[in-house]
Design a protein around this motif. Structure first.
Motif, PDB file in Angstrom:
ATOM      1  N   ILE A  96       0.843  -1.199   0.000  1.00 31.67           N
ATOM      2  CA  ILE A  96       0.000   0.000   0.000  1.00 31.67           C
ATOM      3  C   ILE A  96       0.876   1.246   0.000  1.00 31.67           C
ATOM      4  O   ILE A  96       1.806   1.371   0.786  1.00 31.67           O
ATOM      5  CB  ILE A  96      -0.897   0.010   1.255  1.00 31.67           C
ATOM      6  N   GLY A  97       0.571   2.150  -0.909  1.00 33.45           N
ATOM      7  CA  GLY A  97       1.335   3.403  -0.972  1.00 33.45           C
ATOM      8  C   GLY A  97       0.390   4.568  -1.204  1.00 33.45           C
ATOM      9  O   GLY A  97      -0.795   4.394  -1.495  1.00 33.45           O
ATOM     10  N   THR A  98       0.932   5.762  -1.104  1.00 31.82           N
ATOM     11  CA  THR A  98       0.109   6.961  -1.302  1.00 31.82           C
ATOM     12  C   THR A  98      -0.130   7.186  -2.786  1.00 31.82           C
ATOM     13  O   THR A  98       0.807   7.144  -3.581  1.00 31.82           O
ATOM     14  CB  THR A  98       0.802   8.184  -0.676  1.00 31.82           C
ATOM     15  N   GLY A  99      -1.396   7.420  -3.115  1.00 32.65           N
ATOM     16  CA  GLY A  99      -1.737   7.837  -4.474  1.00 32.65           C
ATOM     17  C   GLY A  99      -1.481   9.329  -4.557  1.00 32.65           C
ATOM     18  O   GLY A  99      -0.574   9.785  -5.242  1.00 32.65           O
ATOM     19  N   PHE A 100      -2.240  10.078  -3.782  1.00 36.17           N
ATOM     20  CA  PHE A 100      -2.005  11.506  -3.623  1.00 36.17           C
ATOM     21  C   PHE A 100      -2.466  11.955  -2.248  1.00 36.17           C
ATOM     22  O   PHE A 100      -3.428  11.425  -1.697  1.00 36.17           O
ATOM     23  CB  PHE A 100      -2.739  12.325  -4.687  1.00 36.17           C
ATOM     24  N   ASP A 101      -1.758  12.935  -1.739  1.00 32.80           N
ATOM     25  CA  ASP A 101      -2.118  13.586  -0.487  1.00 32.80           C
ATOM     26  C   ASP A 101      -2.703  14.945  -0.884  1.00 32.80           C
ATOM     27  O   ASP A 101      -1.982  15.795  -1.414  1.00 32.80           O
ATOM     28  CB  ASP A 101      -0.841  13.740   0.355  1.00 32.80           C
ATOM     29  N   PHE A 102      -3.988  15.120  -0.690  1.00 35.60           N
ATOM     30  CA  PHE A 102      -4.693  16.333  -1.143  1.00 35.60           C
ATOM     31  C   PHE A 102      -4.709  17.406  -0.053  1.00 35.60           C
ATOM     32  O   PHE A 102      -5.142  17.136   1.062  1.00 35.60           O
ATOM     33  CB  PHE A 102      -6.157  15.996  -1.470  1.00 35.60           C
ATOM     34  N   ARG A 103      -4.289  18.628  -0.427  1.00 34.63           N
ATOM     35  CA  ARG A 103      -4.313  19.730   0.538  1.00 34.63           C
ATOM     36  C   ARG A 103      -5.035  20.936  -0.047  1.00 34.63           C
ATOM     37  O   ARG A 103      -5.012  21.145  -1.258  1.00 34.63           O
ATOM     38  CB  ARG A 103      -2.885  20.178   0.870  1.00 34.63           C
ATOM     39  N   ARG A 104      -5.621  21.726   0.814  1.00 37.43           N
ATOM     40  CA  ARG A 104      -6.132  23.039   0.395  1.00 37.43           C
ATOM     41  C   ARG A 104      -4.969  24.017   0.580  1.00 37.43           C
ATOM     42  O   ARG A 104      -4.463  24.183   1.687  1.00 37.43           O
ATOM     43  CB  ARG A 104      -7.335  23.439   1.261  1.00 37.43           C
ATOM     44  N   SER A 105      -4.557  24.682  -0.480  1.00 37.14           N
ATOM     45  CA  SER A 105      -3.270  25.384  -0.430  1.00 37.14           C
ATOM     46  C   SER A 105      -3.299  26.820  -0.914  1.00 37.14           C
ATOM     47  O   SER A 105      -2.264  27.478  -0.910  1.00 37.14           O
ATOM     48  CB  SER A 105      -2.249  24.616  -1.278  1.00 37.14           C
ATOM     49  N   ASP A 106      -4.450  27.334  -1.353  1.00 34.88           N
ATOM     50  CA  ASP A 106      -4.435  28.675  -1.954  1.00 34.88           C
ATOM     51  C   ASP A 106      -4.666  29.775  -0.932  1.00 34.88           C
ATOM     52  O   ASP A 106      -5.528  30.638  -1.102  1.00 34.88           O
ATOM     53  CB  ASP A 106      -5.440  28.761  -3.115  1.00 34.88           C
ATOM     54  N   GLN A 107      -3.859  29.719   0.147  1.00 35.88           N
ATOM     55  CA  GLN A 107      -3.873  30.779   1.156  1.00 35.88           C
ATOM     56  C   GLN A 107      -2.458  30.878   1.711  1.00 35.88           C
ATOM     57  O   GLN A 107      -1.715  29.905   1.699  1.00 35.88           O
ATOM     58  CB  GLN A 107      -4.891  30.461   2.268  1.00 35.88           C
ATOM     59  N   PRO A 108      -2.066  32.092   2.199  1.00 36.71           N
ATOM     60  CA  PRO A 108      -0.672  32.272   2.600  1.00 36.71           C
ATOM     61  C   PRO A 108      -0.275  31.449   3.831  1.00 36.71           C
ATOM     62  O   PRO A 108       0.875  31.078   3.984  1.00 36.71           O
ATOM     63  CB  PRO A 108      -0.566  33.771   2.904  1.00 36.71           C
ATOM     64  N   GLU A 109      -1.227  31.173   4.710  1.00 37.84           N
ATOM     65  CA  GLU A 109      -0.862  30.379   5.889  1.00 37.84           C
ATOM     66  C   GLU A 109      -0.852  28.883   5.520  1.00 37.84           C
ATOM     67  O   GLU A 109      -1.338  28.499   4.442  1.00 37.84           O
ATOM     68  CB  GLU A 109      -1.816  30.638   7.070  1.00 37.84           C
ATOM     69  N   GLU A 110      -0.305  28.067   6.412  1.00 36.96           N
ATOM     70  CA  GLU A 110      -0.173  26.646   6.106  1.00 36.96           C
ATOM     71  C   GLU A 110      -1.535  26.020   5.806  1.00 36.96           C
ATOM     72  O   GLU A 110      -2.526  26.292   6.486  1.00 36.96           O
ATOM     73  CB  GLU A 110       0.477  25.928   7.294  1.00 36.96           C
ATOM     74  N   GLY A 111      -1.590  25.197   4.772  1.00 38.68           N
ATOM     75  CA  GLY A 111      -2.845  24.565   4.385  1.00 38.68           C
ATOM     76  C   GLY A 111      -3.124  23.310   5.189  1.00 38.68           C
ATOM     77  O   GLY A 111      -2.445  23.009   6.159  1.00 38.68           O
ATOM     78  N   SER A 112      -4.138  22.554   4.737  1.00 36.11           N
ATOM     79  CA  SER A 112      -4.453  21.326   5.468  1.00 36.11           C
ATOM     80  C   SER A 112      -4.937  20.253   4.501  1.00 36.11           C
ATOM     81  O   SER A 112      -5.451  20.549   3.418  1.00 36.11           O
ATOM     82  CB  SER A 112      -5.526  21.595   6.520  1.00 36.11           C
ATOM     83  N   ARG A 113      -4.761  19.034   4.925  1.00 30.14           N
ATOM     84  CA  ARG A 113      -5.169  17.887   4.110  1.00 30.14           C
ATOM     85  C   ARG A 113      -6.689  17.751   4.113  1.00 30.14           C
ATOM     86  O   ARG A 113      -7.315  17.871   5.154  1.00 30.14           O
ATOM     87  CB  ARG A 113      -4.541  16.629   4.699  1.00 30.14           C
ATOM     88  N   PHE A 114      -7.274  17.477   2.914  1.00 27.71           N
ATOM     89  CA  PHE A 114      -8.703  17.145   2.920  1.00 27.71           C
ATOM     90  C   PHE A 114      -8.996  15.773   2.322  1.00 27.71           C
ATOM     91  O   PHE A 114     -10.126  15.301   2.372  1.00 27.71           O
ATOM     92  CB  PHE A 114      -9.544  18.245   2.244  1.00 27.71           C
TER      93      PHE A 114
END
Ligand SMILES: Cc1cc2nc3c(=O)[nH]c(=O)nc-3n(C[C@H](O)[C@H](O)[C@H](O)COP(=O)(O)OP(=O)(O)OC[C@H]3O[C@@H](n4cnc5c(N)ncnc54)[C@H](O)[C@@H]3O)c2cc1C
Length: 466
Positions: free
Chosen positions: A98-116
């Motif tokens: 088992i491996g990561t396909g993709f790690d999805f993040r919300r990223s279009d803001q200057p502060e650190e984003g988060s995984r969704f």
């Protein structure tokens, strides 16, 4: 299932053996990209086939960038006996864990984003440096098969003639029994084929399938030596998908972790279908343009983009889903018949909320679909014992590959909309998650082996009626 496959193959072999003189099908492949080379390698193992590859340029070449595939395509490479060669050049040897396909993040803001979303699956995302990927096919090619500087200008096939003649721009000619059009998204073979079919049938609507369509998306690409990033940068360990409104950034490591591949997308979906104002779809651009496009994104993305000094800029085009891939003794493969926006692999099967991990048999996108075309077509041509049965094999190829590839093509575009919060589900992760999940309608669909069986069964049935 395997008994049925055996029966179909035995039946087709019996037909082949019953012919009095050894039959050699002459296949001309025009285009030596992933589709053409994969087909050439597969056909070069078939005793009933004589294969030649005609490449327009002076050598086989790929761009310096990454390419990723999923378990489905990996399985095909193994079935073609290429598992060991590709294993050596993958980011790490694929072992089914088992491996990561993709790690999805919300990223279009200057502060650190988060995984969704976190996608995990057997094999994860299998990544390569494109140049190595193409070379692995080149190395599996027998000698005297490749011809360079051979740009196909036109071909002639008339209904009664048993062979096709090929006219090249350098003034030379060749003949073949089957022309495989592997000449990419701007395929001149597709153009001639659709023009002639339109003239023959009087159906001018066929002409709209000749030209690719701009998706409304611009991509920027670059490679980063891993030592230029902080050692803890997420892109080094796992494939990342940084998402924002109308934009997203994909990054993953290749070349055994020595390099990070980055491709960013900026879209204006309203402009899908508009003519793109430059004839040249790929250009160099200034780093400043890239940085401005993603200004105010989270620091992790900034770190990546700051390291891409000489990005290339791509106008992403795709094809309208074609109504046919085959005309008489000409078959289209790869981008020549289903060039698609490069989001499918990432998007189509991403439906794993971090609280609800499901492991799925991931599907390919453009290159993966091209490899699947080659796998199915070669499996069928291996069974062809006469020129009379050739059209039956081509019909079986089209019946199996056309609906599947067109489905992936459409899904790929839709997935891009979802990653950029431009689908009807907007930015609400709670709705978007299940909606993306709905995109999985083909997760349970047949494996490549089952598709092969289906194709062989079509051929067997057609020969029985013949
Ligand atoms: C930004 C981006 C990222 C992508 N990422 C991925 C990914 O990660 N995974 C994936 O699966 N897919 C990906 N794809 C899609 C993938 O790259 C293509 O689907 C695949 O390379 C198509 O291969 P092909 O052999 O059909 O065409 P091409 O690679 O275009 O090859 C066509 C060949 O034909 C030759 N040719 C052209 N005209 C003639 C002629 N008249 N006579 C003779 N030869 C001719 C050309 O010189 C060329 O060598 C991506 C695409 C893009 C744009």
């Amino acid at each position: 299932m395997h008994r049925a496959l055996l029966a179909a193959v035995q039946f087709l072999h019996t037909i082949a053996m019953s012919s009095s003189s050894p039959f050699k099908l002459r296949v001309a492949i025009c285009g030596g990209g992933i589709s053409g080379l994969c087909l050439a390698v597969a056909l070069s193992r078939c005793p009933n086939i004589q294969v030649q590859v005609y490449e327009a340029t002076d050598r086989f070449k790929e761009i310096g960038a990454g390419v990723m595939i999923w378990a489905r395509t990996w399985k095909i490479l193994e079935l073609l006996g290429l598992g060991s060669a590709f294993s050596k050049i993958a980011h790490s040897p694929p072992d089914g864990s088992i491996g990561t396909g993709f790690d999805f993040r919300r990223s279009d803001q200057p502060e650190e984003g988060s995984r969704f979303h976190l996608v995990q699956m057997p094999y994860g995302c299998i990544r390569f440096y494109r140049v190595d990927f193409l070379d692995a096919f080149v190395e599996a090619l027998p000698p005297n098969v490749a011809h360079f500087g051979m740009r196909l200008a036109s071909y002639s096939q008339n209904a009664s003639a048993s062979e096709i003649s090929l006219q090249f721009s350098n003034g030379t000619t060749a003949t073949c029994d089957l022309l495989a059009g592997c000449d990419g998204i701007k395929s001149s073979i597709r153009a001639q084929l659709y023009r002639e079919c339109s003239e023959r049938s009087g159906d001018s609507t066929l002409l709209k399938f000749i030209d690719p369509v701009w998706t409304g998306t611009i991509a920027y690409r670059g490679l980063i030596p891993v030592e230029h990033l902080p050692p803890c940068h997420r892109s080094i360990a796992d494939p990342m998908m940084y998402c924002g409104k109308s934009k997203h950034v994909v990054s993953y490591s290749i070349s055994r972790g020595k390099v990070v591949n980055v491709v960013t997308f900026a879209s204006d979906p309203k402009r899908e279908g508009e003519p793109h104002n430059e004839d040249v779809w790929v250009t160099n651009c200034l780093q400043q343009e890239l940085l401005e496009c993603y200004s105010n994104w989270e620091p992790e993305v900034e770190q990546l983009l700051n390291q891409i000094e000489n990005p290339t800029k791509w106008a992403i085009h795709h094809l309208r889903p074609l109504p046919f891939f085959v005309d008489r003794k000409i078959a289209l493969l790869g981008d020549a018949c289903h060039a698609m926006a490069p989001h499918e692999g990432a998007g189509k099967r991403i439906s794993l909320k971090i609280t609800n991990l499901r492991f799925i048999n991931y599907s390919p996108e453009g290159a993966g679909q091209a490899i699947e075309d080659a796998f199915i077509l070669a499996s069928l041509l291996e069974q062809v014992s006469s020129l009379e049965t050739l059209p039956l094999a081509l019909d079986a190829y089209q019946r199996v590959r056309l609906p599947f590839a067109n489905h992936v093509l459409k899904g790929s575009y839709d997935s891009g909309l979802m990653y950029e919060f431009n689908s009807q589900y907007g930015e609400d992760y709670e709705i978007l998650g299940p909606a993306i999940e709905k995109q999985w309608d083909w997760v349970e669909e047949p494996s490549p082996e089952e598709e092969r069986l289906r194709a062989l069964q079509y051929l067997k049935d057609a020969i029985s009626w013949f």
